[in-house]
Design a protein around this motif. Sequence first.
Motif, PDB file in Angstrom:
ATOM      1  N   TYR A  67       0.738  11.199   3.705  1.00  0.00           N
ATOM      2  CA  TYR A  67      -0.190  11.705   4.619  1.00  0.00           C
ATOM      3  C   TYR A  67      -0.882  13.111   4.240  1.00  0.00           C
ATOM      4  O   TYR A  67      -2.163  13.131   4.497  1.00  0.00           O
ATOM      5  CB  TYR A  67       0.621  11.952   6.079  1.00  0.00           C
ATOM      6  N   ALA A  68       0.079  13.929   3.636  1.00  0.00           N
ATOM      7  CA  ALA A  68      -0.522  15.162   3.304  1.00  0.00           C
ATOM      8  C   ALA A  68      -1.577  15.318   2.145  1.00  0.00           C
ATOM      9  O   ALA A  68      -2.521  15.644   2.333  1.00  0.00           O
ATOM     10  CB  ALA A  68       0.692  16.153   2.618  1.00  0.00           C
ATOM     11  N   VAL A  69      -1.290  14.185   1.238  1.00  0.00           N
ATOM     12  CA  VAL A  69      -2.420  14.272   0.157  1.00  0.00           C
ATOM     13  C   VAL A  69      -3.705  13.627   0.972  1.00  0.00           C
ATOM     14  O   VAL A  69      -4.806  13.580   0.334  1.00  0.00           O
ATOM     15  CB  VAL A  69      -1.916  13.632  -0.912  1.00  0.00           C
ATOM     16  N   PRO A 117       9.524   7.551   7.792  1.00  0.00           N
ATOM     17  CA  PRO A 117       9.873   8.868   7.562  1.00  0.00           C
ATOM     18  C   PRO A 117      10.883   8.903   6.503  1.00  0.00           C
ATOM     19  O   PRO A 117      11.663   8.586   5.854  1.00  0.00           O
ATOM     20  CB  PRO A 117      10.731   8.968   8.766  1.00  0.00           C
ATOM     21  N   GLY A 118      10.740  10.231   5.716  1.00  0.00           N
ATOM     22  CA  GLY A 118      11.457  10.713   4.882  1.00  0.00           C
ATOM     23  C   GLY A 118      10.863  10.134   3.400  1.00  0.00           C
ATOM     24  O   GLY A 118      11.349  10.620   2.211  1.00  0.00           O
ATOM     25  N   ARG A 119       9.673   9.558   3.430  1.00  0.00           N
ATOM     26  CA  ARG A 119       9.143   8.978   2.138  1.00  0.00           C
ATOM     27  C   ARG A 119       7.561   9.362   2.275  1.00  0.00           C
ATOM     28  O   ARG A 119       6.915   9.323   1.347  1.00  0.00           O
ATOM     29  CB  ARG A 119       9.268   7.537   1.902  1.00  0.00           C
ATOM     30  N   SER A 120       7.026   9.104   3.550  1.00  0.00           N
ATOM     31  CA  SER A 120       5.531   8.740   3.885  1.00  0.00           C
ATOM     32  C   SER A 120       4.856  10.251   3.980  1.00  0.00           C
ATOM     33  O   SER A 120       3.723  10.273   3.939  1.00  0.00           O
ATOM     34  CB  SER A 120       5.024   7.836   4.764  1.00  0.00           C
ATOM     35  N   ASP A 133       0.917  -1.241   0.056  1.00  0.00           N
ATOM     36  CA  ASP A 133      -0.133  -0.124  -0.032  1.00  0.00           C
ATOM     37  C   ASP A 133       0.975   1.315  -0.076  1.00  0.00           C
ATOM     38  O   ASP A 133       1.786   1.410   0.848  1.00  0.00           O
ATOM     39  CB  ASP A 133      -0.904   0.055   1.406  1.00  0.00           C
ATOM     40  N   THR A 134       0.710   2.063  -1.111  1.00  0.00           N
ATOM     41  CA  THR A 134       1.613   3.351  -0.980  1.00  0.00           C
ATOM     42  C   THR A 134       0.790   4.263  -2.112  1.00  0.00           C
ATOM     43  O   THR A 134       0.128   3.615  -2.986  1.00  0.00           O
ATOM     44  CB  THR A 134       3.002   3.230  -1.570  1.00  0.00           C
ATOM     45  N   LEU A 135       0.933   5.408  -1.633  1.00  0.00           N
ATOM     46  CA  LEU A 135       0.264   6.547  -2.822  1.00  0.00           C
ATOM     47  C   LEU A 135       1.626   7.259  -3.806  1.00  0.00           C
ATOM     48  O   LEU A 135       1.242   8.241  -4.524  1.00  0.00           O
ATOM     49  CB  LEU A 135      -0.254   7.683  -2.139  1.00  0.00           C
ATOM     50  N   PRO A 174      -2.566  14.520   9.588  1.00  0.00           N
ATOM     51  CA  PRO A 174      -1.222  15.116  10.361  1.00  0.00           C
ATOM     52  C   PRO A 174      -0.358  13.842  10.420  1.00  0.00           C
ATOM     53  O   PRO A 174      -0.775  12.754  10.973  1.00  0.00           O
ATOM     54  CB  PRO A 174      -1.843  15.523  11.470  1.00  0.00           C
ATOM     55  N   TRP A 175       0.909  14.173  10.144  1.00  0.00           N
ATOM     56  CA  TRP A 175       1.942  13.315  10.349  1.00  0.00           C
ATOM     57  C   TRP A 175       2.427  12.924  11.796  1.00  0.00           C
ATOM     58  O   TRP A 175       2.386  11.891  12.212  1.00  0.00           O
ATOM     59  CB  TRP A 175       3.020  13.750   9.418  1.00  0.00           C
TER      60      TRP A 175
END
Length: 313
Positions: A112-114, A105-108, A41-43, A118-119
């Motif tokens: 979260y933003a789209v 961290p550094g990728r996701s 699962d990833t955007l 909140p991270w």
Amino acid sequence: MNTRLGVLLPTQHSQWKDARRLLDFGLHAERLGYDSVWANDTLIGARAEPLATLSALAAVTERVTLGTAALLPAFRRPVLAAQELATVDHLSAGRLIVTVGAGFPGRSEIEYAVSEVPWERRFGRLHDTVALWRALWSGERTFHGAVLRFDDLPESTPSHRPGGPPIWLGGASPSALVHAGRRYDGWLPYPPDPDDYRAGLATVRRAATEAGRPAGAVTPALFVTVLVTGDVARGERELDAYCRSVYGVPYEVARTIQAMVAGPADHVAATLGRYLEAGAEHLVCRLAAPDMDAQLEQLERVAEIVRPVPAGR
């Protein structure tokens, strides 16, 4: 110990082009004797959505376990996600395993933003979401967690199995180890060193015992990137190309973060064996092959390493 063998579906759009080939892949894995088939699962980057893919596989497979490796619940509204997962659990007649994670961290952060989430407090949100799912599947109508709070929940689709499908946790940070032992049904990390796996599993089991859970409450699994080739040097060159394509970093960097092995069958088997000796019971193999044809070839090679291929396939 009966080792269980799983494989990650090649869901990147560049790997399949025709999505129906993913169903062929899952069916072939079942026929070869694989115990489980997984979707990530990833955007970031075009790929098949995992729950839709597993729903389709539930209809065409009969035996194989279907899993997420890993689902990021923050991308979905939690109440709707509970309904989606319960539906897949029903369609598969109880063959679903849900591994969850909070992102890398550094990728996701952009994911979260789209998703307009909140991270910050992502781990609290993750654990609350899982607890909310279990509450909904059990018919509860209120939920009050640290991050998520609902005073009036609608009636939700119950799960196929009482209490819901098994939920595993990905990750191996100190807090993840404790949470895996206390709250989850399985642990699916990807440490690059078998000794780190052994130490992490000891922490998970200690946390489970301290929480009053029975021995064996947490299934120890491993996510590992695998490539069977003629020699180690060639395998590592191909892994380097794969890592640059998927992560934008060379193999030398990726191998310090994730469990990876490439080379002849005996070399791959020996490496996997060290993780099994460290306590892993369920291997989830990501095949480091660039396209569907190469994926299918690797699918057969890995099956031959871990267990004999069934006769009459």
